[in-house]
Scaffold this motif. Structure first.
Motif, mmCIF file in Angstrom:
data_model
loop_
_atom_site.group_PDB
_atom_site.id
_atom_site.type_symbol
_atom_site.label_atom_id
_atom_site.label_comp_id
_atom_site.label_asym_id
_atom_site.label_seq_id
_atom_site.Cartn_x
_atom_site.Cartn_y
_atom_site.Cartn_z
ATOM 1 N N ALA A 222 0.848 -1.191 0.000
ATOM 2 C CA ALA A 222 0.000 0.000 0.000
ATOM 3 C C ALA A 222 0.886 1.244 0.000
ATOM 4 N N PRO A 223 1.313 1.714 -1.175
ATOM 5 C CA PRO A 223 2.152 2.914 -1.262
ATOM 6 C C PRO A 223 1.394 4.147 -0.763
ATOM 7 N N PRO A 224 2.097 5.242 -0.493
ATOM 8 C CA PRO A 224 1.427 6.462 -0.033
ATOM 9 C C PRO A 224 0.425 6.977 -1.059
ATOM 10 N N LEU A 225 -0.710 7.435 -0.545
ATOM 11 C CA LEU A 225 -1.756 7.970 -1.416
ATOM 12 C C LEU A 225 -1.391 9.356 -1.936
ATOM 13 N N ASP A 226 -0.700 10.149 -1.132
ATOM 14 C CA ASP A 226 -0.339 11.508 -1.523
ATOM 15 C C ASP A 226 0.872 11.507 -2.457
ATOM 16 N N ILE A 227 1.087 12.644 -3.099
ATOM 17 C CA ILE A 227 2.280 12.859 -3.912
ATOM 18 C C ILE A 227 3.001 14.080 -3.364
ATOM 19 N N ASP A 228 4.186 13.849 -2.802
ATOM 20 C CA ASP A 228 4.993 14.937 -2.227
ATOM 21 C C ASP A 228 4.201 15.748 -1.218
ATOM 22 N N GLY A 229 3.412 15.046 -0.401
ATOM 23 C CA GLY A 229 2.685 15.719 0.673
ATOM 24 C C GLY A 229 1.389 16.378 0.256
ATOM 25 N N GLU A 230 0.998 16.233 -0.996
ATOM 26 C CA GLU A 230 -0.256 16.824 -1.466
ATOM 27 C C GLU A 230 -1.256 15.739 -1.818
ATOM 28 N N LEU A 231 -2.516 15.991 -1.502
ATOM 29 C CA LEU A 231 -3.566 14.990 -1.678
ATOM 30 C C LEU A 231 -4.797 15.663 -2.264
ATOM 31 N N THR A 232 -5.264 15.168 -3.402
ATOM 32 C CA THR A 232 -6.451 15.729 -4.049
ATOM 33 C C THR A 232 -7.601 14.728 -3.978
ATOM 34 N N VAL A 233 -8.801 15.226 -3.678
ATOM 35 C CA VAL A 233 -9.964 14.380 -3.440
ATOM 36 C C VAL A 233 -11.165 14.936 -4.202
ATOM 37 N N ALA A 234 -11.945 14.042 -4.810
ATOM 38 C CA ALA A 234 -13.210 14.404 -5.448
ATOM 39 C C ALA A 234 -14.319 13.553 -4.838
ATOM 40 N N VAL A 235 -15.449 14.180 -4.559
ATOM 41 C CA VAL A 235 -16.606 13.503 -3.962
ATOM 42 C C VAL A 235 -17.810 13.783 -4.849
ATOM 43 N N TRP A 236 -18.521 12.718 -5.277
ATOM 44 C CA TRP A 236 -19.619 12.959 -6.213
ATOM 45 C C TRP A 236 -20.653 11.838 -6.157
ATOM 46 N N ASN A 237 -21.911 12.219 -5.990
ATOM 47 C CA ASN A 237 -23.023 11.299 -6.225
ATOM 48 C C ASN A 237 -23.268 11.293 -7.719
ATOM 49 N N ILE A 238 -22.987 10.165 -8.351
ATOM 50 C CA ILE A 238 -22.965 10.093 -9.813
ATOM 51 C C ILE A 238 -24.316 9.703 -10.414
ATOM 52 N N TYR A 239 -25.343 9.542 -9.545
ATOM 53 C CA TYR A 239 -26.733 9.379 -10.007
ATOM 54 C C TYR A 239 -26.892 8.154 -10.900
ATOM 55 N N LYS A 240 -26.171 7.095 -10.552
ATOM 56 C CA LYS A 240 -26.188 5.829 -11.302
ATOM 57 C C LYS A 240 -25.903 6.016 -12.789
ATOM 58 N N GLN A 241 -25.093 7.042 -13.104
ATOM 59 C CA GLN A 241 -24.680 7.335 -14.487
ATOM 60 C C GLN A 241 -25.882 7.457 -15.430
ATOM 61 N N GLN A 242 -26.941 8.091 -14.949
ATOM 62 C CA GLN A 242 -28.159 8.200 -15.766
ATOM 63 C C GLN A 242 -28.117 9.356 -16.762
ATOM 64 N N ARG A 243 -27.207 10.304 -16.560
ATOM 65 C CA ARG A 243 -27.095 11.416 -17.502
ATOM 66 C C ARG A 243 -26.053 11.071 -18.571
ATOM 67 N N SER A 244 -26.310 11.481 -19.806
ATOM 68 C CA SER A 244 -25.482 11.035 -20.929
ATOM 69 C C SER A 244 -24.043 11.538 -20.852
ATOM 70 N N ASN A 245 -23.804 12.642 -20.158
ATOM 71 C CA ASN A 245 -22.466 13.238 -20.105
ATOM 72 C C ASN A 245 -21.717 12.924 -18.810
ATOM 73 N N TRP A 246 -22.134 11.873 -18.103
ATOM 74 C CA TRP A 246 -21.494 11.554 -16.816
ATOM 75 C C TRP A 246 -20.015 11.223 -16.993
ATOM 76 N N ARG A 247 -19.680 10.518 -18.083
ATOM 77 C CA ARG A 247 -18.292 10.059 -18.231
ATOM 78 C C ARG A 247 -17.340 11.230 -18.462
ATOM 79 N N SER A 248 -17.700 12.144 -19.339
ATOM 80 C CA SER A 248 -16.816 13.285 -19.581
ATOM 81 C C SER A 248 -16.671 14.135 -18.327
ATOM 82 N N ALA A 249 -17.743 14.245 -17.540
ATOM 83 C CA ALA A 249 -17.663 14.999 -16.287
ATOM 84 C C ALA A 249 -16.763 14.285 -15.279
ATOM 85 N N LEU A 250 -16.924 12.970 -15.164
ATOM 86 C CA LEU A 250 -16.088 12.215 -14.233
ATOM 87 C C LEU A 250 -14.625 12.307 -14.634
#
Length: 287
Positions: A56-84
């Motif tokens: 299990a290598p470190p999740l961060d890169i050089d002490g920085e950590l980026t996080v995204a949180v999203w309810n993706i609505y079961k991918q019901q919208r046609s543009n979900w992939r480009s947004a993700l």
């Protein structure tokens, strides 16, 4: 012992559309009776409450950590992939709620190099649905949790993961989809408290995030009290475009023992929720 039960649900358009995004008809669901997690995408096999990784290598890169949180609505919208793809670009950890492991999502995962962990809340037409973690590296451990919706009798899921960090600490991450259809607060409190026994013993950084369904003040008070008991701070957004119901935001991101660098809640039409994006810096080494 059976890990799934087949349940027949009959619901009106409002309830089913809100909970499942489906029209009004009789439907059979395979509902998990025990919390299970999988790391398989193309032939998911849910049979373990927790999964561990030796490397299990470190999740961060050089002490920085980026996080995204999203309810993706079961991918019901046609543009979900480009947004993700946009929100996930350069991100170390993506926490999804209402992920439906259908052909389209499998295609996205196959084209990317994410490490995947998914908690199965239920299956509809043999397609698992629940919260999903996409991470740049393996977690040391990931465990699944379930909480039953008292009216719909469909579970909501959560994942609690532990990631190595480059400063020698361990980051605990909770990805949670909150119980929604309940008049009182007992089920809501119980869902949060099921995680507390682990989190209260954790020393070091914590991220608590997801769609908490905080559509009334009583739920917000419960969540804030829970976060306060663990020493968590809530991420705020200069331009707060989080989705709201009855004027209350549903999605939240809390943290502890990290330094918040940037935060954003951009608007999108690719889901019925807007994502939460944040960048953190680690504190000094624990050694």
């Amino acid at each position: 012992m059976a890990r799934y039960t087949k349940t027949k649900l009959v619901a009106g358009v409002g309830v089913v559309a809100g909970a499942l995004g489906l029209g009004a008809f009789n439907a059979s669901f395979d509902i998990s009776t025990q919390p299970d997690v999988t790391n398989e995408v193309f032939a998911p096999h849910f049979s373990y409450r927790c999964m561990e990784s030796v490397i299990a290598p470190p999740l961060d890169i050089d002490g920085e950590l980026t996080v995204a949180v999203w309810n993706i609505y079961k991918q019901q919208r046609s543009n979900w992939r480009s947004a993700l793809e946009q929100y996930a670009y350069g991100t170390d950890l993506v926490l999804l709620q209402e992920a439906s492991l259908n052909t389209d999502l499998k295609s996205y995962l196959d084209a990317n190099s994410w490490t995947v962990r998914m908690a199965n809340a239920f299956r509809f037409l043999d397609t698992p649905a629940g919260v999903m973690n996409l991470s740049r590296v393996d977690a040391k451990q990931t465990c699944a949790y379930l909480a039953m919706e008292p009216w719909l009798r469909l579970p909501k899921s959560a994942l609690l993961s532990e990631f190595s960090l480059s400063n020698g600490q361990t980051l605990a991450v909770v990805n949670l989809h909150g119980v929604n259809f309940a008049l009182g607060l007992d089920e809501y409190k119980a869902q949060l408290n099921s995680l507390k026994s682990v989190l209260s013993k954790h020393t070091g950084p914590i991220i608590l995030a997801g769609d908490f369904n905080t559509w009334r003040q009583g739920r917000i008070k419960v969540l804030k009290s829970f976060a306060h008991s663990l020493g968590l701070k809530e991420v705020s957004f200069a331009e707060d475009q989080r989705i709201r119901v009855l004027g209350k935001p549903l999605d939240h991101l809390y943290y502890r023992d990290l330094r918040l660098v940037t935060s954003e809640a951009p608007r999108t039409d690719a889901s019925d929720h807007n994502p939460l994006l944040a960048t953190f810096r680690l504190n000094h080494s624990s050694h």
